[in-house]
Design a protein around this motif. Structure first.
Motif, PDB file in Angstrom:
ATOM      1  N   LEU A   9      35.030  40.260  52.527  1.00 46.87           N
ATOM      2  CA  LEU A   9      35.808  40.244  50.972  1.00 46.87           C
ATOM      3  C   LEU A   9      36.073  38.877  50.704  1.00 46.87           C
ATOM      4  O   LEU A   9      36.227  38.534  49.861  1.00 46.87           O
ATOM      5  N   ASP A  30      46.218  44.517  44.919  1.00 47.60           N
ATOM      6  CA  ASP A  30      45.803  46.059  44.973  1.00 47.60           C
ATOM      7  C   ASP A  30      47.149  46.750  45.475  1.00 47.60           C
ATOM      8  O   ASP A  30      47.262  46.592  46.908  1.00 47.60           O
ATOM      9  N   ARG A  49      33.916  34.616  45.673  1.00 46.56           N
ATOM     10  CA  ARG A  49      35.242  35.290  46.172  1.00 46.56           C
ATOM     11  C   ARG A  49      36.160  34.542  47.073  1.00 46.56           C
ATOM     12  O   ARG A  49      36.951  34.442  47.013  1.00 46.56           O
ATOM     13  N   PRO A  72      32.140  45.441  51.797  1.00 50.94           N
ATOM     14  CA  PRO A  72      33.425  44.570  51.655  1.00 50.94           C
ATOM     15  C   PRO A  72      34.313  45.551  50.589  1.00 50.94           C
ATOM     16  O   PRO A  72      35.616  45.038  50.713  1.00 50.94           O
ATOM     17  N   ALA A  73      33.816  46.320  49.740  1.00 48.98           N
ATOM     18  CA  ALA A  73      34.701  47.296  48.885  1.00 48.98           C
ATOM     19  C   ALA A  73      35.784  48.156  49.872  1.00 48.98           C
ATOM     20  O   ALA A  73      36.499  48.539  49.461  1.00 48.98           O
ATOM     21  N   VAL A  86      37.323  43.125  55.473  1.00 46.52           N
ATOM     22  CA  VAL A  86      38.130  42.264  54.820  1.00 46.52           C
ATOM     23  C   VAL A  86      37.557  40.964  54.882  1.00 46.52           C
ATOM     24  O   VAL A  86      37.461  39.838  54.042  1.00 46.52           O
ATOM     25  N   ALA A 100      37.435  47.327  51.989  1.00 47.85           N
ATOM     26  CA  ALA A 100      38.814  46.402  52.039  1.00 47.85           C
ATOM     27  C   ALA A 100      39.762  46.846  50.976  1.00 47.85           C
ATOM     28  O   ALA A 100      40.816  46.791  50.896  1.00 47.85           O
ATOM     29  N   ILE A 101      39.122  47.409  49.837  1.00 48.34           N
ATOM     30  CA  ILE A 101      39.917  47.877  48.440  1.00 48.34           C
ATOM     31  C   ILE A 101      40.056  49.050  48.357  1.00 48.34           C
ATOM     32  O   ILE A 101      39.007  49.885  48.677  1.00 48.34           O
ATOM     33  N   GLY A 102      41.358  49.714  48.536  1.00 47.45           N
ATOM     34  CA  GLY A 102      41.367  50.982  48.387  1.00 47.45           C
ATOM     35  C   GLY A 102      40.886  51.792  47.330  1.00 47.45           C
ATOM     36  O   GLY A 102      40.227  51.314  46.482  1.00 47.45           O
ATOM     37  N   ARG A 123      37.534  47.787  59.492  1.00 53.14           N
ATOM     38  CA  ARG A 123      38.463  47.247  58.338  1.00 53.14           C
ATOM     39  C   ARG A 123      38.308  45.728  58.319  1.00 53.14           C
ATOM     40  O   ARG A 123      38.436  45.001  57.386  1.00 53.14           O
ATOM     41  N   GLU A 124      38.564  45.216  59.411  1.00 53.60           N
ATOM     42  CA  GLU A 124      38.663  43.880  59.590  1.00 53.60           C
ATOM     43  C   GLU A 124      37.308  43.074  59.169  1.00 53.60           C
ATOM     44  O   GLU A 124      37.571  42.042  58.322  1.00 53.60           O
ATOM     45  N   VAL A 144      32.804  42.764  43.850  1.00 57.75           N
ATOM     46  CA  VAL A 144      32.587  43.610  45.057  1.00 57.75           C
ATOM     47  C   VAL A 144      31.502  44.630  44.672  1.00 57.75           C
ATOM     48  O   VAL A 144      30.371  44.918  45.340  1.00 57.75           O
TER      49      VAL A 144
END
Lengths: 243, 404
Positions: free
Chosen positions: B322, A179, A94, B398-399, B319, B401-403, B315-316, A65
């Motif tokens: 991602l 995560d 991915r 896309p990052a 995801v 989506a990752i916390g 957010r969707e 990412v």
């Protein structure tokens, strides 16, 4: 049809000397200072560390990412990164090679459970029927098949997380990045999720990296990578309960 | 591949449909504005069609009888009748005024265009082309044929100035260029009504004339009576309507009338030009401005709605990106939603405009061509409006989506 990567008998992920620097000059911050890690197929390892230690940065690098600053990453026999991306299409990488399980399940709210899981094989070019069949099989393995027609908003937190795991596994990726998958769950459900991840790792020969600082689940890992100030330290975990 | 846009719409159909209805009402107003303009143009054409004339003979150097006042002597038509190529000619007078109707226990004023015509029967210049009830004018005085939009009934008595008229016939779609219904009365009555004064004014005028030594000479008997008589009659009409003989060229017929009668003559094309390009030009520009503003407002609203809907799914979208969804799949989802919103809006707008158009006091003409152009414009606006949202969606990292 997107590029399909070579099937590899060695499905693990290997990281050597991975570095990531944010910013330039005096304001530059080294989030990762040369991380090494190897996760074998079928293995679940923990990546733990305090806030700001570089866990999320590492996860983003592993998930293709964000681009690392230096180092080398291999996935099976494929070199993904070697002081620069070696794969031209990171999106396809991915989709086909990396599964994601998030802290919050982040299911697509307007798709039902089956289609949330089936979306990935559909994106990979499979027919709707074939993708749904594959999704149903996985939902059955995760014991949420009976909720296959439900919308995400109708599921409990544990069910949502199981669907999220199914989505991460559906394309049979060699590696899954999880995560904080147990953060929103109580102890019982958190242990259930870890149990499922272990089962799936063995069943699909998948390497799973679980980023967590959840004290409840840390003892379940056989191997743990501690990350602090951008450097990893490997240690053997207690690994109890899931063999 | 499943339709992400379709699923999203089905999932939140209530929000989507209500938004579409709101947009549709705005589109309905836009279509109606176009219909108002078309109605004005149609009213102008109907006025020309209903006059039954090929040529309009009016006072020299005027744009009469519709766009400017025109006054010519009422015996002019006799000379015109004798000219080459002329089949029929008739005087006509137009007065826009209030016509009073007796209603239960009171009166109602109706804004109407009173047309003075020679009662010569159907087909004659100036006559209403057809009737929906009753008969044409046959008498020289105190009869009227009215457009049904005026709201008069057959046999009803209406008041124009000081005189009462019996409605003997009803016609339809006989309106002025401003959309007022027409009331046809005999030409002599119309000439009288045009300059009719009240009794007090007549008495005062006669007294003033009698006090004028130039008009009331002791040694000239009958002069004062003659002057007073001339003051109380109106020997003029607004125009002479001319029908040319079959096969005759209206321009060729018009030229000798201009030359020998010292009058201005307009052909159908010239009169249409006067009505549409001069008489309703300002109103048309006004409506065009409204249309432009409504189109801009509609575009802004669609853009805002689509942008807001997209921002609600950041957010969707992160995801989706991602897990490997192509940018074009995400762009298609937003574009399809914008088009679906436009479709709902257009259908609601068209239905709304069709339902409320007849309620308008003036004629609203909803043309199929305008509907098609409107549909294309709505689709183009929706596509353009979605660009902003698509740009925002494609910029989503896309990052996210990752916390962390």
């Amino acid at each position: 049809m997107d590029k399909q990567y070579s099937d590899s008998s060695e499905r693990g992920i290997r990281i050597e000397g991975l570095k990531k620097r944010y910013g330039h000059g005096d304001t530059a911050v080294d989030a990762l200072k040369g991380v090494d890690m190897y996760v074998a197929p079928g293995e679940v390892v923990g990546l733990v560390g305090p806030s700001g230690s570089g866990k999320t940065t590492m996860l983003k690098c592993l998930g293709a990412v964000i681009e690392p600053t230096a180092g080398r990453m291999t996935l099976g026999r494929d070199v993904i990164y070697d002081d620069g991306w070696k794969i031209p299409d990171l999106r396809t990488l991915r989709r086909d090679k990396i599964g994601f399980v998030f802290q919050a399940p982040y299911l697509i709210p307007f798709l039902n459970v089956t289609d949330n899981v089936a979306l990935l094989p559909m994106l990979a070019g499979k027919s709707n029927a074939e993708a749904r069949k594959q999704a149903i099989e996985l939902l059955k393995a995760l014991d949420v098949e009976h909720r296959s027609s439900a919308m995400p908003s109708q599921l409990s937190g544990g069910e949502q997380q199981r669907v999220s795991i199914a989505r991460g596994l559906v394309n049979h990726p060699p590696v899954i990045l999880a995560d904080e998958p147990t953060a929103p769950l109580d102890s019982e459900r958190a242990m259930a999720v870890i149990r499922i991840l272990n089962q799936m790792a063995r069943q699909f020969d998948t390497a799973i990296i679980v980023v967590t600082h959840d004290e409840k689940i840390i003892p379940t890992f056989k191997r743990i990578y501690h990350i602090r100030d951008g450097v990893t330290y490997e240690e053997a975990g207690e690994g109890r309960g899931f063999d | 591949m499943i339709s992400l846009a379709g699923r999203d719409i089905l999932h939140s159909w209530g929000k989507f449909v209500f938004t579409g209805i709101g947009l549709g009402l705005l589109i309905g107003v836009t279509l109606t504005m176009a219909g108002v303009y078309r109605g004005m143009v149609d009213d102008a054409n109907v006025l020309l069609d209903n006059s039954g004339a090929d040529l309009w003979v009016v006072q020299q150097d005027t744009l009469g009888p519709y766009a400017e006042p025109s006054s010519i002597y009422d015996d002019t038509y006799r000379g015109i009748l004798g000219m080459s190529g002329v089949a029929r000619a008739a005087n006509v007078t137009y007065l826009t005024m209030q016509v009073r109707q007796q209603v239960d226990g009171g009166t109602r004023d109706v804004r109407a265009m009173v047309v003075g015509i020679t009662p010569d029967g159907p087909g004659h210049p100036g006559q209403p082309g057809y009737l929906v009830d009753g008969r044409h004018l046959t008498r020289g005085h105190y009869e009227a044929v009215a457009d049904i939009a005026a709201g008069f009934a057959l046999g009803e008595r209406i008041r124009i100035r000081r005189n009462e008229y019996t409605v003997v016939g009803l016609t339809r779609r006989m309106v002025s260029s401003g959309g007022d219904p027409m009331v046809f009365i005999p030409i002599k009555d119309a000439q009288e009504a045009q300059f009719l004064k009240d009794n007090d004014a007549i008495v005062m005028q006669r007294a003033r004339t009698a006090q004028n030594p130039a008009l009331n000479r002791p040694g000239v008997p009958g002069l004062l009576d003659a002057v007073i008589a001339s003051q109380s009659t109106n020997p003029t009409v607004n125009a002479v309507l001319v029908q040319v003989k079959h096969g005759a060229d209206p321009d060729a017929v018009a030229e000798p009338i201009r030359r020998w009668k010292r009058l201005t003559v307009y052909t159908r094309a010239q009169m249409q030009d006067i009505l549409i390009k001069k008489l309703i030009a300002t109103a048309a520009k006004q409506i065009a401005m409204f249309l432009v503003i409504l189109a801009i407002v509609s575009a802004a609203i669609v853009a805002f709605i689509i942008y807001t809907l997209t921002m609600g799914k950041i957010r969707e979208i992160a995801v989706l990106k991602l897990i490997g969804t192509k940018n074009r799949t995400i762009a298609a989802m937003i574009l399809q939603q914008a088009i679906a919103l436009g479709l709902i809006g257009f259908v609601v707008g068209k239905i709304s405009a069709t339902f409320w158009a007849p309620i308008f006091p003036k004629y609203v003409l909803l043309e199929s061509g305008d509907a098609i152009r409107g549909f294309v414009a709505v689709m183009v606006i929706c596509v353009l409006a979605s660009v902003l949202a698509i740009r925002a969606a494609l910029k989503v990292d896309p990052a996210e989506a990752i916390g962390g």
